[in-house]
Write an enzyme that holds these catalytic residues in place. Sequence first.
Site, mmCIF file in Angstrom:
data_model
loop_
_atom_site.group_PDB
_atom_site.id
_atom_site.type_symbol
_atom_site.label_atom_id
_atom_site.label_comp_id
_atom_site.label_asym_id
_atom_site.label_seq_id
_atom_site.Cartn_x
_atom_site.Cartn_y
_atom_site.Cartn_z
ATOM 1 N N GLU A 34 41.876 29.498 16.929
ATOM 2 C CA GLU A 34 42.882 28.595 16.561
ATOM 3 C C GLU A 34 42.262 27.310 15.962
ATOM 4 O O GLU A 34 42.404 26.139 16.284
ATOM 5 C CB GLU A 34 43.694 28.129 17.937
ATOM 6 C CG GLU A 34 44.651 29.118 18.583
ATOM 7 C CD GLU A 34 45.592 28.892 19.696
ATOM 8 O OE1 GLU A 34 45.485 27.637 20.334
ATOM 9 O OE2 GLU A 34 46.366 29.587 19.903
ATOM 10 N N GLU A 72 46.956 37.001 20.105
ATOM 11 C CA GLU A 72 47.560 36.293 21.352
ATOM 12 C C GLU A 72 48.974 36.261 21.024
ATOM 13 O O GLU A 72 49.378 36.068 20.092
ATOM 14 C CB GLU A 72 47.082 34.880 21.514
ATOM 15 C CG GLU A 72 45.643 34.606 21.763
ATOM 16 C CD GLU A 72 45.331 33.297 22.251
ATOM 17 O OE1 GLU A 72 46.217 32.290 22.415
ATOM 18 O OE2 GLU A 72 44.292 32.811 21.689
HETATM 19 C C1 BGP Z 1 46.650 29.285 22.938
HETATM 20 C C2 BGP Z 1 44.968 29.230 23.229
HETATM 21 C C3 BGP Z 1 44.457 30.140 24.407
HETATM 22 C C4 BGP Z 1 45.720 30.115 25.491
HETATM 23 C C5 BGP Z 1 47.055 30.200 25.048
HETATM 24 C C6 BGP Z 1 48.096 29.758 25.950
HETATM 25 O O1 BGP Z 1 46.607 28.206 22.285
HETATM 26 O O2 BGP Z 1 44.102 29.934 22.328
HETATM 27 O O3 BGP Z 1 43.311 29.601 25.004
HETATM 28 O O4 BGP Z 1 45.539 29.562 26.732
HETATM 29 O O5 BGP Z 1 47.230 29.332 23.974
HETATM 30 O O6 BGP Z 1 48.478 28.780 26.226
HETATM 31 P P1 BGP Z 1 48.534 27.794 27.530
HETATM 32 O O7 BGP Z 1 47.430 28.599 28.301
HETATM 33 O O8 BGP Z 1 48.476 26.613 27.382
HETATM 34 O O9 BGP Z 1 49.681 28.387 28.168
#
Ligand code: BGP
Length: 464
Positions: A171, A359
């Site tokens: 990201e 993701e």
């Molecule tokens: C993205 C990241 C991840 C992950 C995901 C979910 O931004 O790349 O590392 O954690 O989001 O977000 P969160 O864990 O804040 O729910």
Amino acid sequence: MKFPEDFLWGGAIAANQVEGAVNAGGKGLSTSDLLPRGILQPHEKPDQKGPNIKDVAIDFYHRFPEDIALLAGMGFTCLRMSIAWSRIFPQGDESEPCEAGLAFYDRVFAELEKYGIQPFVTLSHYEMPYGLVEKYGGWANRRLIGFFERYAEVVFQRYSRQVKLWLTFNEINMSLHAPFTGVGLAEEATEQQIYQAIHHQLLASARVVRLCHAIIPGAKIGNMLLGAIAYPLSCHPDDVIATMLENNKWLFFGDVQVRGRYPGYMCRYFRENNIDLEMEEGDLAELADASVDFISFSYYASLCASADSSRKEVGNIVAGVPNPHLAKSEWGWQIDPKGIRYLLNVLYDRYQKPLFVVENGLGASDVIDDNGQIIDDYRIAYLNDHLLQVAEALADGVEIIGYTSWGPIDLVSNSTAEMSKRYGFIYVDRNDDGSGTMRRIKKKSYYWYKEVIGSRGGALRNLS
Ligand code: BGP
């Protein structure tokens, strides 16, 4: 409908959110170790470091054989994971890597190989050795490019046989919202400082793309964007232009990493905001000569943009105006399956390169019922509906390499550092206060995903 035969199916995890073992094997302190409340909160100084749930996380460092066996049980063909840079170069600027750190990933890759699961490795997923922040001021310092290249070269060489799929920075557009995590700068860094650091990171990304191709025959290396796709809140032309500008903020990263140049809209933004990037001769030529092989992205939610920016709320990690047509998750992220089809089409149309959904998932609290089961129908519905839209995009003609859902096993949340925000098909018995047995339990979604993978998408249903 069936997904292509060579479509990669799996899940995605990140070292700092699963491994724990914060000091094991000579690991150095990383930026992530100093964020006990998540990436949007101020970081601790090393001498004030208090307990952090990520110090142990889900103890993947010690339990990976069991965890990988569970993932294999769903038929995974691919696991997206990351290497903790601070396990390989504990301070970041050593001349020799840490053998114990390298050996740990040897063991993880060997375990994946047993089950025929292809590792898909992110070089930097929201962490860097803190030493590089302390001694050099993070990515604001051009020397970071060299340290990152050295790290990449070491891992490309070491794992050239096992790992053929790579990503540079997770990201990469997130630095605009979380500069400490993204580029190792203080939370109050100015845009000038952030974009300068980003320039260095984009150069580093370009260099390791070339390095990867030179070292690993047949490897593919991609970039990774937070797919913060915005829709106009209304058809008012001012809202449409506001949306274009909002989307440019993150597409800029893709434009440099794929098209190899700073786009005109960004040069204008820099001019009008007195941002003056320091570049060396040859920088632009380097960027032009290192297009990524594919584009990957995370997608959880869409957002709206309006000419009236006071309507923005932080509903997702990236602030946006709420969409009145969409429901929200428990954590306030708006649920929009069709947004993934739209985003896939936008990216493919813009770049004409293969895409990878790396993701996607629903963060929700799960309850173990009286029979010891976790009936997570809400998660199944979310993933089912998104995967159906991925299928629609395939039918639209978009080239898609694979899909890795976020957090196939529960892990520590990135934005809030909670365990209770769960994404997994596999439950991990650990609570926000660190209590729990660490036992792994298959949720209802585990069996569902297994069926989806086994049927190449044939088990997906039109639920809504
Ligand atoms: C993205 C990241 C991840 C992950 C995901 C979910 O931004 O790349 O590392 O954690 O989001 O977000 P969160 O864990 O804040 O729910």
